[in-house]
Enzyme design. Structure first.
Site, PDB file in Angstrom:
ATOM      1  CD  GLU A   1      -2.988  -0.668  -0.019  1.00  0.00           C
ATOM      2  OE1 GLU A   1      -3.247  -0.236  -1.132  1.00  0.00           O
ATOM      3  OE2 GLU A   1      -3.490  -1.614   0.335  1.00  0.00           O
ATOM      4  CG  HIS A   2      -0.065   4.918   0.581  1.00  0.00           C
ATOM      5  ND1 HIS A   2      -0.653   5.909   0.000  1.00  0.00           N
ATOM      6  CD2 HIS A   2      -1.061   4.077   1.361  1.00  0.00           C
ATOM      7  CE1 HIS A   2      -1.946   5.910   0.666  1.00  0.00           C
ATOM      8  NE2 HIS A   2      -2.309   5.041   1.549  1.00  0.00           N
ATOM      9  CB  THR A   3       4.456   0.358  -2.373  1.00  0.00           C
ATOM     10  OG1 THR A   3       3.358  -0.359  -2.808  1.00  0.00           O
ATOM     11  CG2 THR A   3       4.977  -0.115  -1.223  1.00  0.00           C
TER      12      THR A   3
ATOM     13  N   GLY B   1     -16.260   4.548  -2.226  1.00  0.00           N
ATOM     14  CA  GLY B   1     -15.392   5.063  -1.038  1.00  0.00           C
ATOM     15  C   GLY B   1     -14.989   3.960  -0.314  1.00  0.00           C
TER      16      GLY B   1
ATOM     17  CB  SER C   1      -9.924   1.224  -7.502  1.00  0.00           C
ATOM     18  OG  SER C   1      -8.962   1.134  -6.547  1.00  0.00           O
TER      19      SER C   1
ATOM     20  CB  SER D   1     -12.383   6.990  -9.325  1.00  0.00           C
ATOM     21  OG  SER D   1     -11.186   6.657  -8.565  1.00  0.00           O
TER      22      SER D   1
ATOM     23  CD  GLU E   1      -8.373   9.067 -10.164  1.00  0.00           C
ATOM     24  OE1 GLU E   1      -8.524  10.000  -9.135  1.00  0.00           O
ATOM     25  OE2 GLU E   1      -9.058   8.211 -10.374  1.00  0.00           O
TER      26      GLU E   1
ATOM     27  CG  ASP F   1      -6.357   2.327  -7.658  1.00  0.00           C
ATOM     28  OD1 ASP F   1      -5.488   1.370  -6.768  1.00  0.00           O
ATOM     29  OD2 ASP F   1      -6.344   3.253  -6.890  1.00  0.00           O
TER      30      ASP F   1
ATOM     31  CE1 TYR G   1      -3.267   7.682  -2.286  1.00  0.00           C
ATOM     32  CE2 TYR G   1      -2.527   9.548  -3.765  1.00  0.00           C
ATOM     33  CZ  TYR G   1      -2.576   8.097  -3.414  1.00  0.00           C
ATOM     34  OH  TYR G   1      -2.040   7.410  -4.546  1.00  0.00           O
TER      35      TYR G   1
HETATM   36  C1  GLA Z   1      -5.263   4.610  -3.661  1.00  0.00           C
HETATM   37  C2  GLA Z   1      -4.456   5.241  -5.178  1.00  0.00           C
HETATM   38  C3  GLA Z   1      -3.200   4.118  -5.410  1.00  0.00           C
HETATM   39  C4  GLA Z   1      -2.386   3.760  -4.252  1.00  0.00           C
HETATM   40  C5  GLA Z   1      -3.414   3.518  -3.257  1.00  0.00           C
HETATM   41  C6  GLA Z   1      -2.663   3.018  -1.916  1.00  0.00           C
HETATM   42  O1  GLA Z   1      -6.021   3.843  -4.110  1.00  0.00           O
HETATM   43  O2  GLA Z   1      -5.166   5.449  -6.224  1.00  0.00           O
HETATM   44  O3  GLA Z   1      -2.630   4.627  -6.556  1.00  0.00           O
HETATM   45  O4  GLA Z   1      -1.451   4.474  -4.004  1.00  0.00           O
HETATM   46  O5  GLA Z   1      -4.243   4.191  -2.901  1.00  0.00           O
HETATM   47  O6  GLA Z   1      -1.811   1.947  -2.123  1.00  0.00           O
END
Ligand code: GLA
Length: 388
Positions: free
Chosen positions: A34-36, A122, A126, A128, A161, A173, A223
Site C-alpha cells: 500500500e502506498h508503494t 469510497g 477503486s 474511480s 486523476e 488501481d 493522500y
Molecule cells: C489509492 C491510489 C493508488 C494507491 C493506493 C494506496 O488507491 O489510487 O494509486 O496509491 O491508494 O496503495
C-alpha cells in the site's frame, strides 16, 4: 455484476432509442503493497467481480457528450472542446479520460454514455479507476480501432486523476482494472512496470472485506500530502548523494533514510520508514505464497496495518477496531486496504473461523458504531473488456 439489460434499458430510454456497445471494468483488491506504487515499489492487486458497466455510442456530433449516471439518476451534457469541462464530479472522469485518449491520438468526438456500477463507493476498491478503465476501453473501441495499448490506457486513467480530479495517485488501481485476470493476483513492479500473474486459491482460507462504511474522499485530501512527504525525503537523500540517481523511495536504503532523519520533519521520516518496510513486505508475501505459507502472509498483513495506522497515519478508529476484532478471532491476516482514511479491511481467514469472525465483527461493530460493516466476499475477476 450489474445486469447488462438494466444498463441497456436506461440507455435506450434516455437517448434516441438506439443501442450502443457495452463495456465493463472492475474494481480491485490489494493483498499487500500500500502506498508503494507512487514510490516505485511493488503492489499485489487483483481485479474483483464488481465493475462499472457502460453502454456507449457515437452520436455524430463534433464534441457533445450526453452522459447518464444510472445509479444517481443524474444526467449531464457537456462539450469536449470546453476547456473547463463539467463540474459534476462523476462527469469529470468521462471528460478527463476522453481528453487523455485524444492526447494518445484517438480522435474522440461526441458520444452518448449511460453507466452503472456495483463497486462500492469510497470503500478503497477503486471505483474511480473502474470508471476510467471502462470509459477508456469504450473510447478505444469506438474511436481508436483499439490501437491504444493496455498500458497506455492505464496511464490515461492515472492522468485523468492527476489532471482532472485532483488526486496524485500511483498506477496500481488502473493497472489492476485493465490487466486483471480471473483467479489471479498480480505482482507489479511499479518502477519497471514488469508484472507476473499469481494464481490465488489459498487452500483452506478465504479473503473477505469488511467495509466500515466510513467514506473516504481522496481528492484534495491528505493522500497528496503523504506523497509529498515521500518525495521530500527523496530530495534530501539525493542532495546528500549527488553521485547517484534517486527518483523515488525505491532507490533509497534504510541507511540513507537514517542519514536524513534529523533534517526532515518527523512525520516525513515516519512515512518513508513505512514505505521502505512495505516494499520488503510485498516481496516477503510473494515468497510465502510460493511456499504456501499463509500464516506468514497473514503476519505481514498485520504488520502493514500497524504501519498504515501508526506511521503512515491513514487509518481511522473504525478500521483499527475491525483489525483488533480480527486479531481477537485468530484471523490469519487483516489490514486496512487501499488509500485509507476509511473504507475496508481485507482479511485472510481460515474457513473454519469465517462464520464466528463475521458474526463477532458485525455484533461488536454495530454495538459501537450503530451499524454493521458490510461483508464483501472476494472473487477475483477479469479486467476491462467489451461485453457486447
Ligand atoms: C489509492 C491510489 C493508488 C494507491 C493506493 C494506496 O488507491 O489510487 O494509486 O496509491 O491508494 O496503495
Amino acid at each position: 455484476m450489474v445486469e447488462i439489460e438494466s444498463v441497456r434499458s436506461r440507455f435506450i430510454k434516455h437517448f434516441d432509442g438506439k443501442t450502443g456497445n457495452i463495456y465493463a471494468s472492475p474494481g480491485r483488491i490489494n493483498l499487500i503493497g500500500e502506498h508503494t506504487d507512487y514510490n516505485g515499489g511493488f503492489v499485489f492487486p487483483g481485479a474483483v467481480d464488481k465493475a462499472v458497466v457502460a453502454e456507449m455510442r457515437i452520436n455524430d456530433t463534433e464534441d457533445t457528450v450526453m452522459a447518464y449516471a444510472i445509479d444517481l439518476k443524474d444526467r449531464v451534457d457537456f462539450h469536449l472542446n470546453d476547456p473547463a469541462g463539467p463540474r459534476t464530479s462523476w462527469a469529470r472522469y468521462i471528460y478527463g479520460i476522453a481528453l487523455e485518449m485524444r492526447k494518445l491520438g484517438v480522435p474522440v468526438k461526441g458520444f452518448n454514455i449511460a453507466f452503472s456500477s456495483d463497486v462500492p463507493l469510497g470503500a478503497g476498491m477503486s471505483s474511480s479507476a473502474a470508471m476510467e478503465s471502462c470509459f477508456a476501453c469504450g473510447l478505444n473501441d469506438l474511436f481508436g480501432e483499439n490501437k491504444v495499448s493496455q498500458w497506455d490506457m492505464v496511464l490515461a486513467g492515472q492522468a485523468t486523476e492527476h489532471n482532472y480530479c485532483g488526486v496524485n495517485c500511483g498506477i496500481m488501481d488502473q493497472f489492476a482494472s485493465v490487466f486483471g485476470k480471473a483467479g489471479c493476483l498480480m505482482r507489479l513492479d511499479c518502477r519497471s512496470r514488469e508484472f507476473e500473474y499469481f494464481p490465488f486459491k489459498p487452500d483452506g482460507y478465504r479473503l473477505v472485506l469488511l467495509d466500515s462504511k466510513v467514506k473516504h474522499q481522496l481528492a484534495g485530501s491528505p493522500y497528496n500530502d503523504r506523497r509529498n512527504s515521500c518525495e521530500n525525503v527523496v530530495k534530501h537523500i539525493a542532495a546528500k548523494h549527488p553521485e547517484a540517481k534517486f527518483e523515488t523511495l525505491r532507490d533509497c536504503t534504510w541507511e540513507q533514510l537514517e542519514e536524513v532523519k534529523a533534517e526532515v520533519r518527523e512525520e516525513d521520516y515516519k512515512r518513508a520508514h513505512f514505505v521502505l518496510g512495505e516494499k520488503d513486505r510485498v516481496l516477503g508475501v510473494c515468497e510465502a505464497l510460493n511456499e504456501g505459507d499463509y500464516e506468514r502472509v497473514g503476519e505481514l498483513m498485520y504488520q502493514t496495518h500497524e504501519g498504515l495506522s501508526k506511521e503512515y497515519e491513514v487509518s481511522c478508529e473504525e478500521l483499527d477496531f475491525l483489525n483488533q476484532i480480527a486479531r481477537e478471532n485468530d484471523v490469519t491476516g487483516s489490514r486496512i486496504m487501499g488509500g485509507g482514511f476509511g473504507g475496508c479491511t481485507i482479511n485472510l481467514v481460515r474457513n473454519d473461523l469465517y462464520r464466528t469472525f463475521i458474526a463477532d465483527a458485525k455484533k461488536r461493530f454495530c454495538e459501537k458504531y450503530g451499524h454493521e460493516p458490510k461483508v464483501i466476499d472476494v472473487v477475483i475477476g477479469d479486467g476491462a473488456r467489451k461485453l457486447c
